[in-house]
Design an enzyme around this catalytic site. Structure first.
Site, PDB file in Angstrom:
ATOM      1  N   ARG A 183      -7.222 -24.364 -24.000  1.00 42.66           N
ATOM      2  CA  ARG A 183      -6.873 -25.263 -22.896  1.00 42.66           C
ATOM      3  C   ARG A 183      -7.276 -26.677 -23.269  1.00 42.66           C
ATOM      4  O   ARG A 183      -8.441 -26.937 -23.578  1.00 42.66           O
ATOM      5  CB  ARG A 183      -7.576 -24.849 -21.594  1.00 42.66           C
ATOM      6  CG  ARG A 183      -6.958 -25.523 -20.360  1.00 42.66           C
ATOM      7  CD  ARG A 183      -7.756 -25.276 -19.088  1.00 42.66           C
ATOM      8  NE  ARG A 183      -9.024 -25.986 -19.135  1.00 42.66           N
ATOM      9  CZ  ARG A 183     -10.213 -25.431 -18.898  1.00 42.66           C
ATOM     10  NH1 ARG A 183     -10.295 -24.148 -18.617  1.00 42.66           N
ATOM     11  NH2 ARG A 183     -11.310 -26.161 -18.971  1.00 42.66           N
ATOM     12  N   GLU A 199     -11.118 -33.011 -23.742  1.00 38.28           N
ATOM     13  CA  GLU A 199     -11.620 -32.069 -24.736  1.00 38.28           C
ATOM     14  C   GLU A 199     -10.607 -30.950 -24.931  1.00 38.28           C
ATOM     15  O   GLU A 199      -9.687 -30.769 -24.130  1.00 38.28           O
ATOM     16  CB  GLU A 199     -12.969 -31.487 -24.310  1.00 38.28           C
ATOM     17  CG  GLU A 199     -12.915 -30.620 -23.072  1.00 38.28           C
ATOM     18  CD  GLU A 199     -14.286 -30.067 -22.696  1.00 38.28           C
ATOM     19  OE1 GLU A 199     -15.269 -30.373 -23.391  1.00 38.28           O
ATOM     20  OE2 GLU A 199     -14.351 -29.320 -21.706  1.00 38.28           O
ATOM     21  N   ASN A 201     -10.613 -26.883 -25.371  1.00 39.00           N
ATOM     22  CA  ASN A 201     -11.403 -25.657 -25.239  1.00 39.00           C
ATOM     23  C   ASN A 201     -10.776 -24.555 -26.071  1.00 39.00           C
ATOM     24  O   ASN A 201      -9.605 -24.217 -25.880  1.00 39.00           O
ATOM     25  CB  ASN A 201     -11.446 -25.216 -23.773  1.00 39.00           C
ATOM     26  CG  ASN A 201     -12.090 -26.255 -22.874  1.00 39.00           C
ATOM     27  OD1 ASN A 201     -13.300 -26.389 -22.842  1.00 39.00           O
ATOM     28  ND2 ASN A 201     -11.279 -27.015 -22.169  1.00 39.00           N
ATOM     29  N   SER A 206     -11.112 -20.858 -18.979  1.00 40.62           N
ATOM     30  CA  SER A 206     -11.125 -20.114 -17.717  1.00 40.62           C
ATOM     31  C   SER A 206     -10.027 -20.547 -16.750  1.00 40.62           C
ATOM     32  O   SER A 206      -9.353 -21.557 -16.956  1.00 40.62           O
ATOM     33  CB  SER A 206     -12.489 -20.274 -17.043  1.00 40.62           C
ATOM     34  OG  SER A 206     -12.748 -21.641 -16.817  1.00 40.62           O
ATOM     35  N   LYS A 364     -17.340 -30.618 -29.858  1.00 46.20           N
ATOM     36  CA  LYS A 364     -17.062 -32.035 -29.615  1.00 46.20           C
ATOM     37  C   LYS A 364     -17.128 -32.855 -30.901  1.00 46.20           C
ATOM     38  O   LYS A 364     -16.405 -33.837 -31.072  1.00 46.20           O
ATOM     39  CB  LYS A 364     -18.035 -32.576 -28.573  1.00 46.20           C
ATOM     40  CG  LYS A 364     -17.835 -31.946 -27.196  1.00 46.20           C
ATOM     41  CD  LYS A 364     -18.841 -32.480 -26.195  1.00 46.20           C
ATOM     42  CE  LYS A 364     -18.612 -31.864 -24.820  1.00 46.20           C
ATOM     43  NZ  LYS A 364     -18.925 -30.425 -24.808  1.00 46.20           N
ATOM     44  N   LYS A 418     -21.952 -37.492 -24.814  1.00 45.61           N
ATOM     45  CA  LYS A 418     -21.697 -36.052 -24.705  1.00 45.61           C
ATOM     46  C   LYS A 418     -22.501 -35.280 -25.751  1.00 45.61           C
ATOM     47  O   LYS A 418     -22.294 -35.455 -26.947  1.00 45.61           O
ATOM     48  CB  LYS A 418     -20.206 -35.760 -24.884  1.00 45.61           C
ATOM     49  CG  LYS A 418     -19.323 -36.509 -23.910  1.00 45.61           C
ATOM     50  CD  LYS A 418     -17.857 -36.190 -24.084  1.00 45.61           C
ATOM     51  CE  LYS A 418     -17.493 -34.953 -23.317  1.00 45.61           C
ATOM     52  NZ  LYS A 418     -16.022 -34.737 -23.276  1.00 45.61           N
ATOM     53  N   GLU A 422     -21.378 -26.866 -23.796  1.00 46.50           N
ATOM     54  CA  GLU A 422     -20.222 -26.537 -22.980  1.00 46.50           C
ATOM     55  C   GLU A 422     -20.667 -26.070 -21.605  1.00 46.50           C
ATOM     56  O   GLU A 422     -21.819 -25.733 -21.387  1.00 46.50           O
ATOM     57  CB  GLU A 422     -19.390 -25.424 -23.651  1.00 46.50           C
ATOM     58  CG  GLU A 422     -18.913 -25.760 -25.064  1.00 46.50           C
ATOM     59  CD  GLU A 422     -17.927 -26.905 -25.094  1.00 46.50           C
ATOM     60  OE1 GLU A 422     -17.464 -27.355 -24.026  1.00 46.50           O
ATOM     61  OE2 GLU A 422     -17.625 -27.385 -26.189  1.00 46.50           O
ATOM     62  N   GLY A 423     -19.710 -26.024 -20.659  1.00 45.60           N
ATOM     63  CA  GLY A 423     -19.968 -25.389 -19.379  1.00 45.60           C
ATOM     64  C   GLY A 423     -20.235 -26.328 -18.212  1.00 45.60           C
ATOM     65  O   GLY A 423     -20.480 -25.877 -17.121  1.00 45.60           O
ATOM     66  N   ARG A 505      -7.829 -29.407 -11.746  1.00 41.57           N
ATOM     67  CA  ARG A 505      -9.117 -29.431 -11.060  1.00 41.57           C
ATOM     68  C   ARG A 505      -9.323 -30.802 -10.427  1.00 41.57           C
ATOM     69  O   ARG A 505      -9.026 -31.819 -11.051  1.00 41.57           O
ATOM     70  CB  ARG A 505     -10.263 -29.133 -12.030  1.00 41.57           C
ATOM     71  CG  ARG A 505     -10.361 -27.686 -12.426  1.00 41.57           C
ATOM     72  CD  ARG A 505     -11.234 -27.507 -13.639  1.00 41.57           C
ATOM     73  NE  ARG A 505     -10.656 -28.189 -14.796  1.00 41.57           N
ATOM     74  CZ  ARG A 505     -11.257 -28.277 -15.972  1.00 41.57           C
ATOM     75  NH1 ARG A 505     -12.450 -27.754 -16.135  1.00 41.57           N
ATOM     76  NH2 ARG A 505     -10.665 -28.888 -16.976  1.00 41.57           N
TER      77      ARG A 505
END
Length: 532
Positions: A183, A199, A201, A206, A364, A418, A422-423, A505
């Site tokens: 993604r 970014e 993924n 998810s 990253k 950064k 992750e998360g 989102r």
């Protein structure tokens, strides 16, 4: 998995209810709240906790509200319940471990976000190019090891991943069948009027299940209320993320060519987002007749073995595909058992989604390396594809660049710091960014390699109705578009390379982070417009 870049809302904003706002709201003030049903006394909480059943700080229930909004909120909440747009309720301790216990609707926006069709087309066209790039970069083990060599010295988690990667390189481990479910996340930058990547993924991308459902929810609401709102449901793109992710997993299972084998989903011990995962499991069962087992890393270590011929067996069952919905965060490896499980799976002949090399491509630092001049040319031949990728790259710099670091200290609001994590919830902004850079400069050494600097993106803000735990509130928001991609290759044959759905989102613009699972955002969909 997602960690969102920090953003700042653009001063110009619009309202999603178009010109009919007054009719829907009556004379209620902005930032109104509608409770769907009688509930416990309303509690004030911090704005970022979007997965809880409460509204942000400073938002209080309105005494009254336009019937249109209250009616839509109630209808939407019911739709979520009967269509499985649900997550585990944080207030129920067993909701993350026992299916069907302690459910609440996933946080969502009441209406879709306006998004220019030209940028939507651009984002969709990028997906297969990024899929191809991930595969090609993953084949260059020396590039991955060299690029991450300094990060390894200051980040234990990355070092452990690199150790597994080195072991695979030493035995010349071949992954004949390669599966990627990716993604790529973007925001529209009002300063440059461009679509910029946040970014990419490559592990545990998810919300293909629940994200697909939100598109259907919004389509249903607009079919009923769209005429009054001046919104056309036909402008919401179809979102096939759940079925296409399942199709990719099913095709990988077919390529493995063992009808008795299962697909294994690697999950966290507590997973309140399990229903997003169960949508894929159900599609696999119904469309392909494939059984999926869910195991934690600790269970894989306890129940798994690799046979002499490379076959991965877990709990007595042959595993054809390992699909990671865990393993992307240091928190997923509380002991050596979890690391043993990761190595065990990597050593097997099972198809890994992602393999250790695909996982590393999503770091990253590699994103920053690929943004350097002439690096894309190392992996891609098509000049048009390279130009398309470069067009969406935001500014990315290592902390070795003294000029950029100096600028960031002087103007911290123009940058994001950064770390290699992750998360969600890990990025550093504003005053904290300045203080961290000054401290790192004094320390010198390898600590600088644990971070990258990124251009801050400034999306426009919209007034949006957000619904959480049966409560609707209105606030200024910004949005992030994720485009899913599926890639499957068996030796030299590319079986699949598709853009397959999207995730929108939306978060309160005063919140720096943007992950739904991390508790910072709501699920959304898009309404295509002719212009921005």
């Amino acid at each position: 998995m997602s960690s969102c870049v920090t953003t700042g809302p653009h001063p110009h904003h619009h309202h999603r209810f178009s010109g009919r706002r007054r009719r829907l709201h009556g004379q209620a003030p902005p930032r109104l709240v509608v409770a769907v049903a009688a509930a416990a006394p309303f509690r004030r909480v911090v704005a970022s906790r979007a997965m809880s059943a409460e509204a942000p700080l400073g938002v209080t229930p309105a005494a009254e509200d336009g019937v249109g909004v209250a009616e839509m909120v109630e209808e939407a909440a019911v739709w979520c319940a009967v269509h499985g747009l649900v997550v585990g309720d944080r207030s129920q301790p067993r909701s993350g471990t026992v299916p069907g216990v302690g459910l609440v609707h996933a946080p969502f926006s009441l209406l879709p976000t306006h998004f220019p069709a030209s940028f939507w087309k651009q984002a969709c066209e990028l997906a297969p190019i990024f899929n191809d790039l991930v595969d090609r970069v993953s084949l260059d083990g020396e590039f991955l090891q060299d690029s991450l060599s300094r990060t390894r010295q200051v980040d234990d988690f990355t070092a452990r991943l690199l150790d597994i990667h080195v072991k695979m390189m030493e035995v010349n481990k071949k992954e004949d069948i390669r599966l990627g479910l990716h993604r790529s996340d973007y925001m529209l930058d009002s300063e440059t009027n461009s679509l910029l990547q946040i970014e990419l993924n490559t592990i545990s991308s998810s919300f293909p299940g629940l994200g697909s459902l939100v598109s259907e929810l919004h389509r249903t609401l607009l079919n009923r209320y769209g005429k009054d709102l001046g919104l056309d449901s036909k402008r919401i793109p179809r979102n096939w993320a759940a079925t296409q992710f399942a199709e990719a997993l099913g095709m990988a299972w077919t390529q493995f060519n063992n009808e008795s084998a299962v697909i294994m989903m690697v999950v966290q011990p507590e997973e309140r987002n399990m229903y997003d995962q169960y949508w894929l499991i159900n599609h696999l069962k119904e469309s392909h007749g494939v059984k999926t087992i869910r195991k934690t890393l600790a269970q894989v270590e306890a129940e798994g073995q690799v046979l002499p011929d490379g076959t991965l067996v877990v709990d007595g069952r042959t595993v054809s595909v390992v699909y990671f919905r865990a393993g992307y965060s240091p928190n997923d490896y509380p002991s050596e058992a979890e690391w043993k499980a990761r190595l065990l799976m990597e050593q097997s002949s099972a198809i890994k989604c992602p393999s250790i090399s695909y996982h590393l491509v999503g770091t990253k630092k590699i994103q920053q390396e690929l943004a350097k001049p002439n690096v894309l040319e190392r992996f891609l031949d098509n000049k048009e594809d390279i130009a398309k990728l470069r067009k969406c790259f935001a500014g990315l710099w290592s902390l070795d660049n003294e000029e950029i670091v100096k600028t960031a200290i002087e103007k911290p609001d123009l940058f994001v710091l950064k770390p290699q994590r992750e998360g969600g919830g890990n990025n550093i902004y504003g005053h904290d960014l300045r203080e961290t850079l000054i401290r790192l400069q004094k320390e010198q050494g390898e600590a600088l390699a644990a971070y990258i600097l990124m251009q801050r993106i400034f999306p426009r803000a919209s007034l949006t109705h957000l619904v959480q735990g049966g409560v609707c509130f209105e606030d200024l928001t910004i949005s992030e578009l994720g485009i899913y991609g599926a890639y499957l290759r068996n030796k030299d044959k590319i079986v699949m390379n598709n853009q397959c759905g999207y995730l929108m989102r939306t978060k309160v613009s005063s919140s720096n982070e943007g992950g739904v699972a991390a508790g910072f955002a709501v699920l959304d969909s898009i309404l295509l417009t002719d212009e921005w």
